[in-house]
Design a protein around this motif. Structure first.
Motif, mmCIF file in Angstrom:
data_model
loop_
_atom_site.group_PDB
_atom_site.id
_atom_site.type_symbol
_atom_site.label_atom_id
_atom_site.label_comp_id
_atom_site.label_asym_id
_atom_site.label_seq_id
_atom_site.Cartn_x
_atom_site.Cartn_y
_atom_site.Cartn_z
ATOM 1 N N ARG A 1 0.841 -1.208 0.000
ATOM 2 C CA ARG A 1 0.000 0.000 0.000
ATOM 3 C C ARG A 1 0.874 1.255 0.000
ATOM 4 O O ARG A 1 0.612 2.197 -0.730
ATOM 5 C CB ARG A 1 -0.936 0.016 1.215
ATOM 6 N N TYR A 2 1.920 1.234 0.807
ATOM 7 C CA TYR A 2 2.799 2.400 0.910
ATOM 8 C C TYR A 2 3.564 2.631 -0.403
ATOM 9 O O TYR A 2 3.615 3.753 -0.907
ATOM 10 C CB TYR A 2 3.781 2.212 2.070
ATOM 11 N N LEU A 3 4.155 1.583 -0.944
ATOM 12 C CA LEU A 3 4.985 1.735 -2.142
ATOM 13 C C LEU A 3 4.181 2.075 -3.400
ATOM 14 O O LEU A 3 4.729 2.638 -4.341
ATOM 15 C CB LEU A 3 5.815 0.469 -2.379
ATOM 16 N N THR A 4 2.908 1.719 -3.398
ATOM 17 C CA THR A 4 2.094 1.969 -4.599
ATOM 18 C C THR A 4 1.136 3.145 -4.427
ATOM 19 O O THR A 4 0.341 3.421 -5.326
ATOM 20 C CB THR A 4 1.283 0.714 -4.987
ATOM 21 N N ARG A 5 1.218 3.846 -3.325
ATOM 22 C CA ARG A 5 0.236 4.889 -3.016
ATOM 23 C C ARG A 5 0.179 6.004 -4.059
ATOM 24 O O ARG A 5 -0.867 6.610 -4.261
ATOM 25 C CB ARG A 5 0.460 5.459 -1.619
ATOM 26 N N LYS A 6 1.273 6.301 -4.733
ATOM 27 C CA LYS A 6 1.293 7.390 -5.714
ATOM 28 C C LYS A 6 1.096 6.900 -7.152
ATOM 29 O O LYS A 6 1.039 7.709 -8.066
ATOM 30 C CB LYS A 6 2.593 8.175 -5.598
ATOM 31 N N ILE A 7 1.001 5.609 -7.330
ATOM 32 C CA ILE A 7 0.784 5.043 -8.661
ATOM 33 C C ILE A 7 -0.706 5.111 -8.967
ATOM 34 O O ILE A 7 -1.533 4.637 -8.190
ATOM 35 C CB ILE A 7 1.294 3.585 -8.737
ATOM 36 N N LYS A 8 -1.047 5.683 -10.088
ATOM 37 C CA LYS A 8 -2.462 5.851 -10.467
ATOM 38 C C LYS A 8 -3.020 4.632 -11.190
ATOM 39 O O LYS A 8 -4.178 4.277 -11.010
ATOM 40 C CB LYS A 8 -2.629 7.088 -11.360
ATOM 41 N N ASP A 9 -2.220 3.999 -12.017
ATOM 42 C CA ASP A 9 -2.672 2.873 -12.835
ATOM 43 C C ASP A 9 -2.722 1.600 -11.980
ATOM 44 O O ASP A 9 -1.677 1.114 -11.521
ATOM 45 C CB ASP A 9 -1.727 2.688 -14.022
ATOM 46 N N MET A 10 -3.915 1.067 -11.785
ATOM 47 C CA MET A 10 -4.087 -0.113 -10.938
ATOM 48 C C MET A 10 -3.338 -1.321 -11.500
ATOM 49 O O MET A 10 -2.859 -2.163 -10.742
ATOM 50 C CB MET A 10 -5.575 -0.433 -10.752
ATOM 51 N N ARG A 11 -3.177 -1.403 -12.806
ATOM 52 C CA ARG A 11 -2.441 -2.529 -13.390
ATOM 53 C C ARG A 11 -0.981 -2.513 -12.925
ATOM 54 O O ARG A 11 -0.412 -3.572 -12.651
ATOM 55 C CB ARG A 11 -2.528 -2.498 -14.912
#
Length: 170
Positions: free
Chosen positions: A98-108
């Motif tokens: 959750r922390y590492l992907t928090r700024k990634i917009k594309d769910m894929r």
């Protein structure tokens, strides 16, 4: 003095949220038990790991998946150690994802990153098997990691498709 309606509004989770967490935990357990022969050991393909992706949609699912993992691991041949190690590691890896992907917009991309992180995190299971059975660590990590990578990759596709039909953030 606190009023009952004020206490209700201050509760951590609503009944609906608790129900969703319990449902995810129950699904994790049911899927793991249904496919039990491939869910434990040094070669694993735990299909229920697909539920890990739900934590990317809503933080409440960190608890649902962690509890489901803990309950499912009660059936593990490795007993209480697997319950503790598996569920604690699942909890922290879900938080890390959750922390590492928090700024990634594309769910894929979030799903791909989470898949790789979970596959790498299987060193914990490999270490557990090495300690319990003096099994070779690198072999265990490789086989369990590949199983996790495959189950997460397939599960990621499933959850992504479901998310297009059902709002998993709600």
């Amino acid at each position: 003095m606190n009023h009952p309606e004020k206490l209700r509004s201050e509760s951590v989770w609503t009944t609906q949220e608790l129900t969703k967490m319990a449902l995810v935990a129950a699904l994790y357990v049911a899927v793991t038990f249904a496919l039990q022969p491939v869910g434990y050991g040094n070669i694993q393909f735990r299909v229920a790991e697909m539920f890990n992706f739900l934590a990317l949609y809503n933080k409440r699912y960190v608890w649902g998946v962690t509890i489901g993992c803990a309950i499912a691991n009660r059936a593990s041949p490795n007993g209480l150690l697997d319950v503790i190690v598996g569920s604690v590691c699942t909890f922290f890896v879900l938080l890390l994802c959750r922390y590492l992907t928090r700024k990634i917009k594309d769910m894929r991309i979030k799903i791909a990153v989470t898949t790789v992180i979970f596959a790498i995190s299987m060193f914990t299971v490999a270490a557990q098997l090495t300690i319990l059975f003096q099994a070779p660590f690198l072999f265990n990590w490789l086989t369990i990691g590949i199983g996790e990578l495959l189950s997460m990759a397939i599960g990621g596709i499933v959850i992504y498709v479901i998310s297009k039909k059902i709002d998993l953030t709600a």
